[in-house]
Design a protein around this motif. Structure first.
Motif, PDB file in Angstrom:
ATOM      1  N   TYR A  10       0.575  -1.704   0.075  1.00  8.39           N
ATOM      2  CA  TYR A  10       0.704  -0.001   0.399  1.00  8.39           C
ATOM      3  C   TYR A  10       0.883   1.370  -0.184  1.00  8.39           C
ATOM      4  CZ  TYR A  10      -3.402   3.515   1.458  1.00  8.39           C
ATOM      5  OH  TYR A  10      -3.728   4.460   1.849  1.00  8.39           O
ATOM      6  N   THR A  11       1.800   0.801   1.496  1.00  9.19           N
ATOM      7  CA  THR A  11       2.518   1.877   1.092  1.00  9.19           C
ATOM      8  C   THR A  11       3.232   2.606  -0.523  1.00  9.19           C
ATOM      9  OG1 THR A  11       3.257   1.955   2.741  1.00  9.19           O
ATOM     10  CG2 THR A  11       5.196   3.256   2.352  1.00  9.19           C
ATOM     11  N   LEU A  12       3.812   1.478  -0.824  1.00  7.81           N
ATOM     12  CA  LEU A  12       4.459   1.723  -2.061  1.00  7.81           C
ATOM     13  C   LEU A  12       3.723   2.127  -3.324  1.00  7.81           C
ATOM     14  CD1 LEU A  12       6.940   0.680  -3.735  1.00  7.81           C
ATOM     15  CD2 LEU A  12       6.177  -1.238  -4.554  1.00  7.81           C
ATOM     16  N   ILE A  13       3.138   1.536  -3.395  1.00  2.00           N
ATOM     17  CA  ILE A  13       2.041   1.962  -4.584  1.00  2.00           C
ATOM     18  C   ILE A  13       1.332   3.902  -4.446  1.00  2.00           C
ATOM     19  CG2 ILE A  13      -0.429   1.642  -5.501  1.00  2.00           C
ATOM     20  CD1 ILE A  13       1.663  -0.542  -6.490  1.00  2.00           C
ATOM     21  N   ASN A  14       0.196   3.974  -2.936  1.00  6.03           N
ATOM     22  CA  ASN A  14      -0.136   5.313  -2.747  1.00  6.03           C
ATOM     23  C   ASN A  14       1.060   5.986  -2.050  1.00  6.03           C
ATOM     24  OD1 ASN A  14      -2.643   4.572  -3.243  1.00  6.03           O
ATOM     25  ND2 ASN A  14      -1.854   2.967  -1.584  1.00  6.03           N
ATOM     26  N   LEU A  15       2.146   6.009  -1.793  1.00  9.18           N
ATOM     27  CA  LEU A  15       3.234   7.184  -1.172  1.00  9.18           C
ATOM     28  C   LEU A  15       4.372   7.196  -2.223  1.00  9.18           C
ATOM     29  CD1 LEU A  15       3.569   9.052   0.759  1.00  9.18           C
ATOM     30  CD2 LEU A  15       4.384   7.252   1.885  1.00  9.18           C
ATOM     31  N   ILE A  16       5.032   6.354  -2.159  1.00  5.00           N
ATOM     32  CA  ILE A  16       6.660   6.412  -2.686  1.00  5.00           C
ATOM     33  C   ILE A  16       5.899   6.272  -4.831  1.00  5.00           C
ATOM     34  CG2 ILE A  16       8.685   4.834  -3.226  1.00  5.00           C
ATOM     35  CD1 ILE A  16       7.821   3.753  -0.284  1.00  5.00           C
ATOM     36  N   ASN A  17       5.453   5.800  -5.442  1.00  4.94           N
ATOM     37  CA  ASN A  17       4.955   5.816  -6.875  1.00  4.94           C
ATOM     38  C   ASN A  17       4.785   6.994  -6.878  1.00  4.94           C
ATOM     39  OD1 ASN A  17       6.425   3.192  -7.300  1.00  4.94           O
ATOM     40  ND2 ASN A  17       4.048   2.627  -7.205  1.00  4.94           N
ATOM     41  N   ARG A  18       4.141   7.749  -5.589  1.00  5.26           N
ATOM     42  CA  ARG A  18       3.519   9.372  -6.626  1.00  5.26           C
ATOM     43  C   ARG A  18       4.633   9.958  -6.070  1.00  5.26           C
ATOM     44  NH1 ARG A  18      -2.672   8.820  -4.152  1.00  5.26           N
ATOM     45  NH2 ARG A  18      -3.434   7.549  -5.512  1.00  5.26           N
TER      46      ARG A  18
END
Length: 68
Positions: free
Chosen positions: A55-63
Motif C-alpha cells: 500500500y505504501t509503495l503504490i500510494n505514497l512512494i510511486n506518487r
C-alpha cells in the motif's frame, strides 16, 4: 527379588515412571499446539506487513517519484 531402591517396591517406581512419561506426552502435545498457533499468527503478521508495504509503495512512494 529385592527392590531397586531400598524401601521402595519396584511397582511404585514403575508407576512413577509411567506418570512421568504421561506428563511428557501431554507437554509435547501442548507444545505442538502452541507451535501451530505461533505459525498461524506469524503468517497473519507477515501478510499484514506485506500489505502495508505494498500500500505504501503504490500510494505514497510511486506518487512521490511521479511528481518529478
Amino acid at each position: 527379588m529385592h527392590p531397586a531402591i531400598p524401601g521402595q517396591p519396584l511397582g511404585e517406581i514403575a508407576r512413577a515412571l509411567g506418570v512421568s512419561f504421561n506428563t511428557t506426552l501431554v507437554a509435547l502435545a501442548e507444545s505442538a499446539a502452541l507451535v501451530l498457533l505461533l505459525h498461524l499468527v506469524q503468517a497473519q503478521e507477515e501478510l499484514a506487513v506485506n500489505q502495508a508495504g505494498h500500500y505504501t509503495l503504490i500510494n505514497l512512494i510511486n506518487r512521490l517519484y511521479a511528481g518529478r
